[in-house]
Design a protein around this motif. Sequence first.
Motif, mmCIF file in Angstrom:
data_model
loop_
_atom_site.group_PDB
_atom_site.id
_atom_site.type_symbol
_atom_site.label_atom_id
_atom_site.label_comp_id
_atom_site.label_asym_id
_atom_site.label_seq_id
_atom_site.Cartn_x
_atom_site.Cartn_y
_atom_site.Cartn_z
ATOM 1 N N VAL A 110 0.880 -1.069 -0.011
ATOM 2 C CA VAL A 110 -0.135 -0.107 -0.048
ATOM 3 C C VAL A 110 0.872 1.235 -0.068
ATOM 4 O O VAL A 110 1.782 1.342 0.672
ATOM 5 N N PRO A 111 0.572 2.474 -0.875
ATOM 6 C CA PRO A 111 1.030 3.624 -0.597
ATOM 7 C C PRO A 111 0.611 4.289 0.646
ATOM 8 O O PRO A 111 -0.503 4.048 1.024
ATOM 9 N N ILE A 112 1.569 4.675 1.232
ATOM 10 C CA ILE A 112 1.231 5.356 2.891
ATOM 11 C C ILE A 112 1.665 6.846 2.343
ATOM 12 O O ILE A 112 2.740 7.059 1.754
ATOM 13 N N PHE A 113 1.235 7.873 3.251
ATOM 14 C CA PHE A 113 1.452 9.181 2.899
ATOM 15 C C PHE A 113 1.356 9.930 4.294
ATOM 16 O O PHE A 113 0.618 9.501 5.319
ATOM 17 N N ASN A 114 2.153 11.097 4.505
ATOM 18 C CA ASN A 114 1.980 11.891 5.660
ATOM 19 C C ASN A 114 1.539 13.426 5.221
ATOM 20 O O ASN A 114 2.402 14.238 4.718
ATOM 21 N N GLY A 117 -3.513 17.079 8.513
ATOM 22 C CA GLY A 117 -4.556 17.524 8.352
ATOM 23 C C GLY A 117 -5.567 16.596 7.419
ATOM 24 O O GLY A 117 -6.790 16.981 7.121
ATOM 25 N N ILE A 118 -4.738 15.813 6.534
ATOM 26 C CA ILE A 118 -5.537 14.883 5.703
ATOM 27 C C ILE A 118 -5.302 13.559 5.961
ATOM 28 O O ILE A 118 -4.308 12.910 6.226
ATOM 29 N N ASP A 119 -6.686 12.845 6.047
ATOM 30 C CA ASP A 119 -6.610 11.324 6.445
ATOM 31 C C ASP A 119 -7.181 10.441 5.409
ATOM 32 O O ASP A 119 -7.280 9.262 5.421
ATOM 33 N N GLN A 120 -7.521 11.098 4.264
ATOM 34 C CA GLN A 120 -7.851 10.346 3.129
ATOM 35 C C GLN A 120 -7.166 10.976 1.582
ATOM 36 O O GLN A 120 -7.242 12.158 1.343
ATOM 37 N N THR A 226 8.182 12.298 8.236
ATOM 38 C CA THR A 226 8.660 13.280 7.168
ATOM 39 C C THR A 226 7.408 13.951 6.630
ATOM 40 O O THR A 226 6.598 13.307 5.865
ATOM 41 N N PRO A 227 7.319 15.203 6.841
ATOM 42 C CA PRO A 227 5.841 16.023 6.349
ATOM 43 C C PRO A 227 5.835 15.942 4.811
ATOM 44 O O PRO A 227 6.929 16.071 4.335
ATOM 45 N N ASN A 228 4.483 15.500 4.391
ATOM 46 C CA ASN A 228 4.528 15.754 3.055
ATOM 47 C C ASN A 228 5.145 14.612 2.098
ATOM 48 O O ASN A 228 5.486 14.638 1.123
ATOM 49 N N SER A 229 5.194 13.609 2.885
ATOM 50 C CA SER A 229 5.680 12.329 2.233
ATOM 51 C C SER A 229 4.854 11.299 1.672
ATOM 52 O O SER A 229 3.713 11.266 2.127
ATOM 53 N N ILE A 230 5.372 10.580 0.850
ATOM 54 C CA ILE A 230 4.737 9.257 0.487
ATOM 55 C C ILE A 230 5.744 8.154 0.243
ATOM 56 O O ILE A 230 6.702 8.307 -0.236
ATOM 57 N N VAL A 246 -3.177 5.132 1.007
ATOM 58 C CA VAL A 246 -3.842 5.538 0.054
ATOM 59 C C VAL A 246 -4.856 4.709 -0.382
ATOM 60 O O VAL A 246 -4.757 3.575 -0.091
ATOM 61 N N VAL A 247 -5.977 5.167 -1.075
ATOM 62 C CA VAL A 247 -7.008 4.311 -1.646
ATOM 63 C C VAL A 247 -6.739 4.413 -3.267
ATOM 64 O O VAL A 247 -6.508 5.446 -3.784
ATOM 65 N N LEU A 248 -6.823 3.269 -4.036
ATOM 66 C CA LEU A 248 -6.523 3.275 -5.472
ATOM 67 C C LEU A 248 -7.822 2.684 -6.316
ATOM 68 O O LEU A 248 -8.431 1.825 -5.888
ATOM 69 N N LYS A 249 -7.668 3.478 -7.542
ATOM 70 C CA LYS A 249 -8.485 2.940 -8.556
ATOM 71 C C LYS A 249 -7.897 1.549 -9.266
ATOM 72 O O LYS A 249 -6.522 1.477 -9.515
ATOM 73 N N ASN A 250 -8.592 0.721 -9.151
ATOM 74 C CA ASN A 250 -8.104 -0.672 -9.606
ATOM 75 C C ASN A 250 -8.260 -0.721 -11.287
ATOM 76 O O ASN A 250 -8.697 0.095 -11.838
ATOM 77 N N LYS A 251 -7.998 -2.015 -11.851
ATOM 78 C CA LYS A 251 -7.856 -2.303 -13.396
ATOM 79 C C LYS A 251 -9.395 -1.940 -13.615
ATOM 80 O O LYS A 251 -9.670 -1.625 -14.785
ATOM 81 N N ASP A 252 -10.430 -2.247 -12.955
ATOM 82 C CA ASP A 252 -11.899 -2.283 -13.408
ATOM 83 C C ASP A 252 -12.433 -0.731 -13.226
ATOM 84 O O ASP A 252 -13.500 -0.463 -13.430
#
Length: 358
Positions: A110-114, A117-120, A226-230, A246-252
């Motif tokens: 999974v991609p993770i981010f920081n 103030g944003i959790d999605q 690390t702020p603003n990282s992925i 992150v949530v991802l759009k899949n092949k469908d």
Amino acid sequence: MTFKFLPLAFIGFFAFLTSQEGFATDKEAPLKELTGAGATFPYPLYAKWAEAYQKQTNTQLNYQSIGSGGGIKQIKAGTVNFGASDKPLDEKDLNESKLMQFPAIIGGIVPIFNIKGIDQLTLDGQTLGAIFAGKITKWNDAALAALNPGIRLPDEAIVVAHRSDGSGTTFLFSHYLFDVSNDWKTAQGWDAKNPDKVKPDSTAQWPNGSVAGKGNEGVAGLVSHTPNSIGYVEYAYATENKLTHVVLKNKDGEVVEPSAEAFSAAAENVDWSKSPSFYMIMTNQPGKKSWPITGASFILLRTEESYADKNKDVCQFFHWAFKNGQEMATTLHYIPLPASLVTLIEKAWQNHKIAPKS
């Protein structure tokens, strides 16, 4: 009796090196030890399995979570009883190196981010590839804003976090991006006139200003601080360390959350019987519920006769894990192998004359 597991520096995930006081007695069979090294992707689960197995069998597993590249090198050199890799070896490499492999577990990356103030955050393959290729460099880029209406993304530079070591997690992540992102392929040196020259590997080319960590735990730690990282990690590292994914759009074209159910949906598309050497990559699978970065983690064994006894001990451990370790796997958001696949693995053990006692 001591239970030895050698993790890398870890951000509060698991503390092993525990003492099982009062377990050993003078009448107890001699302590048996197995050594393995490699992938950090399955490390949390192998640690749980090993602790429970030692309590039942008095067999100690010493596993070094050093990355898939290191595991491949060590088993090829014969310095451990088994290697572990999220990057499967093709049949040519297996034969030349006198190795066999089998899958042990299935999970998701999974991609993770920081971002304060944003959790999605929703991404698709094209935007994810553009970020990691250095083509999208600001969080408020128009392409990201279009996927995240109603979320005020900051006018801040994106910090990419990646693996510093040879990594099967990187291989699977890169394999997915090769399928879905021209920006990523171009950044890796891919050329349409010579498409087979550059392929996904356990290392990659990263944008300027990126930061690198060793192991899944290293990347998780970097993103956490690390702020603003992925970055990208195996799902258990994200959940256990309470990192935002992150949530991802899949092949469908469906937006999916990472979960055991989503990993299982992707895995259902795979027919393992078509690959006698168990070479299988399951990224970017079809299906409305499929998580697009799903993969297996593999065990590597040497095939020379002189290794047969230790190989039987290793197979005994995984035979026990396949039979008794499913609940531990699901608790950590891995997918236990289906019974049909376990049957294929046991037949491979029999063919190599290393099948354990039932």
